[in-house]
Design an enzyme around this catalytic site. Sequence first.
Site, mmCIF file in Angstrom:
data_model
loop_
_atom_site.group_PDB
_atom_site.id
_atom_site.type_symbol
_atom_site.label_atom_id
_atom_site.label_comp_id
_atom_site.label_asym_id
_atom_site.label_seq_id
_atom_site.Cartn_x
_atom_site.Cartn_y
_atom_site.Cartn_z
ATOM 1 N N CYS A 52 2.171 98.067 56.474
ATOM 2 C CA CYS A 52 3.358 98.066 57.326
ATOM 3 C C CYS A 52 4.622 98.206 56.461
ATOM 4 O O CYS A 52 4.655 97.771 55.313
ATOM 5 C CB CYS A 52 3.423 96.769 58.121
ATOM 6 S SG CYS A 52 4.802 96.743 59.301
ATOM 7 N N ASP A 54 7.226 96.624 56.749
ATOM 8 C CA ASP A 54 7.919 95.327 56.714
ATOM 9 C C ASP A 54 8.312 94.914 55.290
ATOM 10 O O ASP A 54 7.487 94.935 54.378
ATOM 11 C CB ASP A 54 6.991 94.262 57.335
ATOM 12 C CG ASP A 54 7.737 92.999 57.710
ATOM 13 O OD1 ASP A 54 8.376 92.409 56.815
ATOM 14 O OD2 ASP A 54 7.688 92.603 58.878
ATOM 15 N N ARG A 56 8.790 92.162 54.096
ATOM 16 C CA ARG A 56 8.209 90.900 53.621
ATOM 17 C C ARG A 56 6.773 91.046 53.127
ATOM 18 O O ARG A 56 6.087 90.062 52.869
ATOM 19 C CB ARG A 56 8.274 89.853 54.748
ATOM 20 C CG ARG A 56 9.696 89.528 55.179
ATOM 21 C CD ARG A 56 9.728 88.870 56.536
ATOM 22 N NE ARG A 56 9.235 89.781 57.579
ATOM 23 C CZ ARG A 56 9.095 89.450 58.860
ATOM 24 N NH1 ARG A 56 9.387 88.229 59.243
ATOM 25 N NH2 ARG A 56 8.658 90.333 59.743
ATOM 26 N N HIS A 108 -0.433 92.673 59.148
ATOM 27 C CA HIS A 108 0.040 91.328 58.818
ATOM 28 C C HIS A 108 0.399 90.568 60.085
ATOM 29 O O HIS A 108 0.773 91.169 61.096
ATOM 30 C CB HIS A 108 1.238 91.401 57.862
ATOM 31 C CG HIS A 108 2.453 92.030 58.464
ATOM 32 N ND1 HIS A 108 3.546 91.306 58.852
ATOM 33 C CD2 HIS A 108 2.746 93.321 58.762
ATOM 34 C CE1 HIS A 108 4.456 92.129 59.344
ATOM 35 N NE2 HIS A 108 4.000 93.352 59.303
ATOM 36 N N CYS A 111 3.837 90.722 62.777
ATOM 37 C CA CYS A 111 4.270 92.120 62.648
ATOM 38 C C CYS A 111 5.216 92.503 63.799
ATOM 39 O O CYS A 111 4.838 92.423 64.978
ATOM 40 C CB CYS A 111 3.052 93.036 62.650
ATOM 41 S SG CYS A 111 3.489 94.779 62.439
HETATM 42 CO CO CO Z 1 4.595 94.873 60.478
#
Ligand code: CO
Length: 217
Positions: A52, A54, A56, A108, A111
């Site tokens: 992803c 993302d 993080r 994750h 998400c």
């Molecule tokens: Co995500």
Amino acid sequence: MSIHKLSVEDQKTYDSIFMQNREWADDKKKHDRSFFKEHFKEQNPHFLYIGCSDSRVPIGDLTGMDIGDIFVHRNIANLVSLEDDNIMAVLQYGVDVLQIKNIVVSGHHGCGGVIAANSGKNYGKMDGWLDKIRAVRLKHAKELDGISNKEEENDLLAEYNVIAQCEQLMQIDFIRKSYEENGYPKVHAWVYDMRTGLLHDMEFDVDSYLEQAKTAK
Ligand code: CO
């Protein structure tokens, strides 16, 4: 210095990026003078990672992998879309040219893409992409509808989504053919728990999926 006029805070972050990059490069060269020269010649990554976008989930940092170790593709909610030229190019280059033996799809918990797809709301231009997650949700609707805690439901959908994307990978002709002929690339399903910082292997069983897909025809 950026050529743009940035806010004081952004300018500070911007400058620190270049400062820390210099420190990082110096540190690498201190341990191995030809580090960058050697890596410049070629890459032989062990893994092709689909994760992803993302911020993080910094896959290199959280696995201790260094430059040259992982060939990376990231998009919202780590989707393997057969209509996406971008991921198809990454996959074909990774499998055919770089001969990468392992592909990881990693989702994750928490998400944002999964949460949005499962919210019942519309997101304009993002909906075409989110529909691919909604299709996974539909397939597991019975079980997901039975969960009263929305956070838990989203986390389970993120896990089902990873498995669904691994199955998508096995639908791609050159991946399927290579796997059936050579036993690779092997496809792995991971989920990263942002609450603990830990990765979990979901043990995607490629062979039983292919067996199932055959009998379902
Ligand atoms: Co995500």
